[in-house]
Design a protein around this motif. Structure first.
Motif, PDB file in Angstrom:
ATOM      1  N   LEU A  43      37.102  33.698  46.387  1.00 36.20           N
ATOM      2  CA  LEU A  43      37.996  34.442  47.273  1.00 36.20           C
ATOM      3  C   LEU A  43      39.110  35.137  46.492  1.00 36.20           C
ATOM      4  CD1 LEU A  43      38.377  32.082  50.379  1.00 36.20           C
ATOM      5  CD2 LEU A  43      37.279  34.317  50.292  1.00 36.20           C
ATOM      6  N   THR A  44      39.602  34.482  45.432  1.00 39.91           N
ATOM      7  CA  THR A  44      40.642  35.093  44.595  1.00 39.91           C
ATOM      8  C   THR A  44      40.107  36.339  43.905  1.00 39.91           C
ATOM      9  OG1 THR A  44      41.618  32.910  44.203  1.00 39.91           O
ATOM     10  CG2 THR A  44      42.261  34.683  42.711  1.00 39.91           C
ATOM     11  N   THR A  45      38.872  36.242  43.401  1.00 42.39           N
ATOM     12  CA  THR A  45      38.236  37.391  42.751  1.00 42.39           C
ATOM     13  C   THR A  45      38.069  38.548  43.731  1.00 42.39           C
ATOM     14  OG1 THR A  45      37.025  35.885  41.286  1.00 42.39           O
ATOM     15  CG2 THR A  45      36.214  38.152  41.442  1.00 42.39           C
ATOM     16  N   LEU A  46      37.657  38.202  44.941  1.00 43.09           N
ATOM     17  CA  LEU A  46      37.487  39.223  45.975  1.00 43.09           C
ATOM     18  C   LEU A  46      38.831  39.862  46.325  1.00 43.09           C
ATOM     19  CD1 LEU A  46      35.732  40.694  48.082  1.00 43.09           C
ATOM     20  CD2 LEU A  46      36.120  38.746  49.627  1.00 43.09           C
ATOM     21  N   PHE A  47      39.875  39.044  46.433  1.00 39.35           N
ATOM     22  CA  PHE A  47      41.210  39.536  46.781  1.00 39.35           C
ATOM     23  C   PHE A  47      41.741  40.487  45.700  1.00 39.35           C
ATOM     24  CE2 PHE A  47      45.870  39.123  46.894  1.00 39.35           C
ATOM     25  CZ  PHE A  47      46.112  39.450  48.223  1.00 39.35           C
ATOM     26  N   ILE A  48      41.576  40.097  44.427  1.00 43.11           N
ATOM     27  CA  ILE A  48      42.026  40.945  43.312  1.00 43.11           C
ATOM     28  C   ILE A  48      41.221  42.240  43.268  1.00 43.11           C
ATOM     29  CG2 ILE A  48      42.185  41.111  40.796  1.00 43.11           C
ATOM     30  CD1 ILE A  48      42.703  38.077  40.762  1.00 43.11           C
ATOM     31  N   GLY A  49      39.901  42.101  43.487  1.00 42.25           N
ATOM     32  CA  GLY A  49      39.039  43.292  43.472  1.00 42.25           C
ATOM     33  C   GLY A  49      39.415  44.284  44.553  1.00 42.25           C
ATOM     34  N   LEU A  50      39.716  43.799  45.739  1.00 38.72           N
ATOM     35  CA  LEU A  50      40.110  44.682  46.832  1.00 38.72           C
ATOM     36  C   LEU A  50      41.442  45.368  46.546  1.00 38.72           C
ATOM     37  CD1 LEU A  50      39.081  42.568  49.961  1.00 38.72           C
ATOM     38  CD2 LEU A  50      37.986  44.648  49.098  1.00 38.72           C
ATOM     39  N   HIS A  56      40.588  53.580  46.563  1.00 39.44           N
ATOM     40  CA  HIS A  56      39.212  54.096  46.569  1.00 39.44           C
ATOM     41  C   HIS A  56      38.531  53.848  47.912  1.00 39.44           C
ATOM     42  CE1 HIS A  56      35.306  55.271  44.991  1.00 39.44           C
ATOM     43  NE2 HIS A  56      34.803  54.137  45.487  1.00 39.44           N
ATOM     44  N   PHE A  57      38.725  52.630  48.459  1.00 38.31           N
ATOM     45  CA  PHE A  57      38.061  52.296  49.723  1.00 38.31           C
ATOM     46  C   PHE A  57      38.955  52.547  50.944  1.00 38.31           C
ATOM     47  CE2 PHE A  57      35.689  49.627  46.678  1.00 38.31           C
ATOM     48  CZ  PHE A  57      34.393  50.036  46.979  1.00 38.31           C
ATOM     49  N   LYS A  58      40.170  53.133  50.693  1.00 44.85           N
ATOM     50  CA  LYS A  58      41.104  53.436  51.780  1.00 44.85           C
ATOM     51  C   LYS A  58      41.370  52.208  52.664  1.00 44.85           C
ATOM     52  CE  LYS A  58      39.701  58.300  51.914  1.00 44.85           C
ATOM     53  NZ  LYS A  58      39.197  59.415  52.754  1.00 44.85           N
ATOM     54  N   LEU A  59      41.733  51.121  51.989  1.00 42.54           N
ATOM     55  CA  LEU A  59      41.934  49.858  52.702  1.00 42.54           C
ATOM     56  C   LEU A  59      43.216  49.841  53.530  1.00 42.54           C
ATOM     57  CD1 LEU A  59      40.794  47.339  49.949  1.00 42.54           C
ATOM     58  CD2 LEU A  59      39.526  48.128  51.941  1.00 42.54           C
ATOM     59  N   HIS A  60      44.043  50.896  53.408  1.00 40.58           N
ATOM     60  CA  HIS A  60      45.249  50.945  54.223  1.00 40.58           C
ATOM     61  C   HIS A  60      44.913  51.062  55.710  1.00 40.58           C
ATOM     62  CE1 HIS A  60      44.190  55.154  53.340  1.00 40.58           C
ATOM     63  NE2 HIS A  60      44.673  55.419  54.559  1.00 40.58           N
ATOM     64  N   LYS A  61      43.677  51.442  55.988  1.00 44.07           N
ATOM     65  CA  LYS A  61      43.252  51.551  57.386  1.00 44.07           C
ATOM     66  C   LYS A  61      42.890  50.191  57.988  1.00 44.07           C
ATOM     67  CE  LYS A  61      41.458  56.263  56.841  1.00 44.07           C
ATOM     68  NZ  LYS A  61      40.267  57.131  56.969  1.00 44.07           N
ATOM     69  N   VAL A  62      42.700  49.192  57.128  1.00 44.01           N
ATOM     70  CA  VAL A  62      42.374  47.834  57.611  1.00 44.01           C
ATOM     71  C   VAL A  62      43.400  46.855  57.021  1.00 44.01           C
ATOM     72  CG1 VAL A  62      39.918  48.061  58.153  1.00 44.01           C
ATOM     73  CG2 VAL A  62      40.621  47.779  55.773  1.00 44.01           C
ATOM     74  N   LEU A  68      43.780  38.332  56.196  1.00 43.78           N
ATOM     75  CA  LEU A  68      42.591  37.517  56.468  1.00 43.78           C
ATOM     76  C   LEU A  68      42.151  36.742  55.230  1.00 43.78           C
ATOM     77  CD1 LEU A  68      40.417  36.913  58.651  1.00 43.78           C
ATOM     78  CD2 LEU A  68      39.066  38.758  57.650  1.00 43.78           C
ATOM     79  N   LEU A  69      42.365  37.324  54.055  1.00 42.15           N
ATOM     80  CA  LEU A  69      41.977  36.645  52.810  1.00 42.15           C
ATOM     81  C   LEU A  69      43.052  35.673  52.313  1.00 42.15           C
ATOM     82  CD1 LEU A  69      40.296  39.552  50.812  1.00 42.15           C
ATOM     83  CD2 LEU A  69      39.188  37.514  51.738  1.00 42.15           C
ATOM     84  N   ILE A  70      44.326  36.013  52.531  1.00 43.18           N
ATOM     85  CA  ILE A  70      45.409  35.160  52.036  1.00 43.18           C
ATOM     86  C   ILE A  70      45.404  33.800  52.732  1.00 43.18           C
ATOM     87  CG2 ILE A  70      47.927  34.883  52.055  1.00 43.18           C
ATOM     88  CD1 ILE A  70      48.163  37.831  51.405  1.00 43.18           C
ATOM     89  N   VAL A  71      45.107  33.774  54.015  1.00 42.20           N
ATOM     90  CA  VAL A  71      45.122  32.507  54.767  1.00 42.20           C
ATOM     91  C   VAL A  71      44.123  31.500  54.193  1.00 42.20           C
ATOM     92  CG1 VAL A  71      44.631  31.443  57.002  1.00 42.20           C
ATOM     93  CG2 VAL A  71      46.074  33.479  56.882  1.00 42.20           C
ATOM     94  N   PRO A  72      42.824  31.848  54.031  1.00 46.26           N
ATOM     95  CA  PRO A  72      41.901  30.871  53.435  1.00 46.26           C
ATOM     96  C   PRO A  72      42.221  30.568  51.976  1.00 46.26           C
ATOM     97  CG  PRO A  72      40.791  32.979  53.755  1.00 46.26           C
ATOM     98  CD  PRO A  72      42.098  33.060  54.465  1.00 46.26           C
ATOM     99  N   LEU A  73      42.785  31.548  51.243  1.00 47.99           N
ATOM    100  CA  LEU A  73      43.175  31.286  49.851  1.00 47.99           C
ATOM    101  C   LEU A  73      44.212  30.178  49.774  1.00 47.99           C
ATOM    102  CD1 LEU A  73      43.454  34.823  48.161  1.00 47.99           C
ATOM    103  CD2 LEU A  73      42.046  32.899  47.404  1.00 47.99           C
TER     104      LEU A  73
END
Length: 690
Positions: A43-50, A56-62, A68-73
């Motif tokens: 999950l940490t790897t996924l969080f850093i990658g995002l 690039h993926f325009k994550l400001h829209k979500v 959602l990732l910080i809570v399970p981390l």
């Protein structure tokens, strides 16, 4: 009520999933840390990658994706640090190694009580013949030897590899010493006698802690030189330095029953007094250049005081909060106090997640939470134009807020409520302040005969005056409500009542009052149903007492105890009285095993007992009955003192063997009937008799 917006309390929001992870891990300590670590890394790897591919993926829209990732981390982080802190799962834990001797380092200041020396020790090695293996783990060691009085922190000992698991509570209501030690990562204990231990090295502890322990001993000795009353010395040592070894049970009881026990636990109030003194002394350092230096000095001295008092959770919490406040003021930053509270909790739990189960930790943080959230709401309910009346109400609102938020928890754990807590807390404000300032001045200044004697006199008289006031309050009519035994459901209902009630006072919306009234109704129904059920219950409880006999016959709210323990014995107070309270027995009578007795619900004659629909036979060294016809039937035979039991009788009657019987005797009786019940080192037995 808490904050204007969630941006003021980010640490509070982030700490909640972390706390949840710790709580889950404490319930599942045998879970696999490797699996949890793998999930956390993924999950940490996924969080850093995002975060790296944010644009690039325009994550400001979500925006919700990051939360959602910080809570399970944080949840997994809490779970993992708890499992890693649990020493019993380590491969090199000392119980998993074969050994003849253990090498241990004394890791706490030895405490002397009842001619026995007790301390915590870190097991660093196991000796099997000539092989020494590095180990981990902690051990509670008790030594009955005069020479053990000279032992000190950091000393290394060689002891025999003889230890036993800490025993759980065997009787209803008994203090769970096993759980208390488990929260400190201690699961085993060892009892030693002269010649069974040997000091082999020194200076094996933390040098900073060793220095603090040695300094505290010197300061306690200085208090003893300048004060005369032993009780005053013990209170001063506890109040100023956190040294509780000399504190008597009578003093603890007086402070506990008056709702002032918190002053004997060095906490935020003590740190605040130290902070106020330092601010006054360093008031001249008020320009831009010296402000930073003043902050560094104050923070250093506050943490030095925390070290001196043994780094208790309450002191560490207060020191961490004040340090953050000082840092914020130095750089003119606004920091929400609730956010500071959450930040200090996060840091302490990261270092020691087992603190979450510590009652002192829970009460300390709840009290500050109440002061931050509830005190302003309570204070605004009354307005006084008179300056003195307003100040008095301010102190009252502080005491009410702290007591209100901690009451459900303290009632759940300690089963009592101090009725006059407001009066007692107001009365001790002045003497406690005098004791702290006079005592600290005495300890800081060099020994000057007339000045030290004067400061010691002021400190001693202030403590004695405070103790007299508290004794008067303790002995006043209806000073305390005792025997409060709440279920977890009732405990949670009390908190719901308090929270809904405070929300109503703050928002003035009727729905919160209705919610509070509904919870009150449920609470009253639960209490009434429990009382009706208790008053109709008749039972016999066979107590598990070390080397003693004890049976409680409960008839509604009345009770009769057969025991060789007088009601004044400390074992009675530790094992029998809590059981009586938990069974809701209001009036009781203690009788010896010898002699005959007859009441409306109980008859005892020649060792035979009739109680409701039960008939028992008591076989012990005071019994007149030496043999029983095998045709005579009993519900149970209660056997003590290794009394001979007829073989035929043993095969046809259920036998209850108490702690006064030897292990060899119990083994022989069990061969005759394997369905017999052993109370020795086992839980007590309760049977209904309606």
């Amino acid at each position: 009520m808490i904050a204007g917006h969630k941006g003021e309390i980010p640490f509070l929001i982030l700490t909640l999933p972390f706390l949840t992870g710790i709580a889950c891990a404490l319930c599942l300590l045998n879970s696999n840390p490797n699996f949890i670590a793998t999930l956390l890394i993924a999950l940490t790897t996924l969080f850093i990658g995002l975060n790296l591919t944010y644009n690039h993926f325009k994550l400001h829209k979500v925006r919700w994706l990051g939360g959602l990732l910080i809570v399970p981390l944080l949840f997994l982080l809490g779970w993992l640090v708890t499992l890693l802190h649990y020493e019993k799962r380590n491969d090199n834990y000392f119980t998993k190694q074969r050994s003849n001797y253990l090498v241990v380092n004394i890791s706490s200041e030895p405490v002397v009580k009842n001619n026995m020396v007790r301390f915590n020790a870190e097991v660093v090695g196991s000796v099997n013949q000539k092989n020494v293996t590095k180990t981990s783990g902690n051990l509670l060691i008790t030594i009955k030897d005069e020479r053990a009085l000279n032992l000190f922190y950091g000393q290394q000992l060689l002891i025999p590899s003889k230890y036993t698991e800490v025993e759980p509570p065997y009787n209803p209501g008994e203090f769970n010493y096993k759980a208390y030690l488990a929260n400190k990562n201690i699961f085993y204990q060892s009892f030693l006698y002269p010649g069974q231990y040997k000091a082999i090295d020194y200076n094996k502890g933390n040098r900073l802690i060793a220095y603090a322990v040695n300094l505290r001993q010197q300061l306690v000795a200085k208090l003893k030189r300048n004060m005369h009353d032993s009780t005053a010395i013990a209170v001063a040592s506890t109040l100023i330095l956190g040294y509780k070894a000399d504190l008597s049970n009578d003093v603890l009881q007086a402070y506990s029953k008056t709702g002032t026990i918190h002053i004997l636990s060095v906490s935020g109030g003590h740190v605040a007094i130290i902070y106020g003194l330092l601010i006054y002394m360093l008031a001249f350092m008020n320009n831009k250049r010296s402000k930073l230096l003043r902050s560094v000095i104050i923070i250093t001295l506050i943490w030095s005081y925390a070290l001196l008092t043994g780094f208790s959770p309450a002191v560490c919490r207060a020191a961490a909060m004040i340090s953050l406040v000082i840092a914020g003021k130095t750089y003119n930053r606004y920091i929400n106090n609730l956010n500071l509270l959450a930040a200090s909790a996060f840091i302490l739990l990261l270092l020691n997640p087992f603190l979450l189960k510590d009652v002192g930790f829970q009460l300390s943080y709840l009290a500050v939470f109440g002061l931050v959230i509830f005190q302003p709401v309570i204070y605004k309910q009354l307005l006084f134009k008179n300056y003195m009346a307003n100040k008095l109400w301010l102190f009252c609102s502080v005491s009410i807020a702290a007591q209100l938020i901690t009451f459900p928890l303290s009632a759940y754990y300690f089963h009592q409520f101090p009725v006059y807590f407001l009066v007692s807390n107001l009365l001790i404000i002045l003497p406690v302040t005098i004791v702290m300032y006079a005592g600290i001045t005495l300890l800081l200044l060099p020994q000057i005969s007339w000045l030290s004697a004067a400061l010691g006199y002021v400190t001693e008289k202030s403590i004695l005056s405070m103790n007299k006031m508290l004794v008067v309050i303790e002995r006043s009519p209806y000073a305390g409500i005792n025997k409060i035994w709440l279920t977890r459901f009732e405990h949670l209902l009390l908190y719901a009542i308090i929270l809904f009630g405070m929300y109503f006072l703050y928002h003035r919306k009727i729905r919160w009052m209705y919610a509070a009234l509904l919870c009150i109704l449920l609470f009253v129904i639960s209490i009434d149903v429990k009382k009706i059920k208790t008053d109709k219950t008749n039972s016999v409880t066979f107590l598990s007492l070390r080397k003693h006999k004890g049976i409680i016959f409960k008839a509604g709210n009345r009770g009769l105890i057969l025991s060789d323990l007088p009601s004044t014995d400390k074992n009675f107070a530790y094992s029998v009285q809590p059981c009586l309270d938990s069974l809701r027995i209001i009036s009781y009578k203690v009788l010896p095993f010898y002699g005959d007795t007859s009441t409306t619900y109980f008859v005892k004659k020649h060792g035979i007992v009739w109680f409701r629909n039960k008939k028992l036979l008591l076989l012990n060294d005071s019994s007149h009955i030496k043999s029983i016809p095998k045709t005579l039937a009993f519900n149970a035979l209660y056997v003590s003192d290794n009394m001979h039991v007829n073989d035929s009788l043993a095969r046809h009657q259920q036998i209850i063997l108490d702690g006064t019987n030897s292990d060899t005797y119990i083994k022989n009786v069990m061969k005759l009937n394997v369905n017999n019940i052993i109370l020795k080192r086992n839980k007590s037995l309760t049977i209904l008799s309606n």
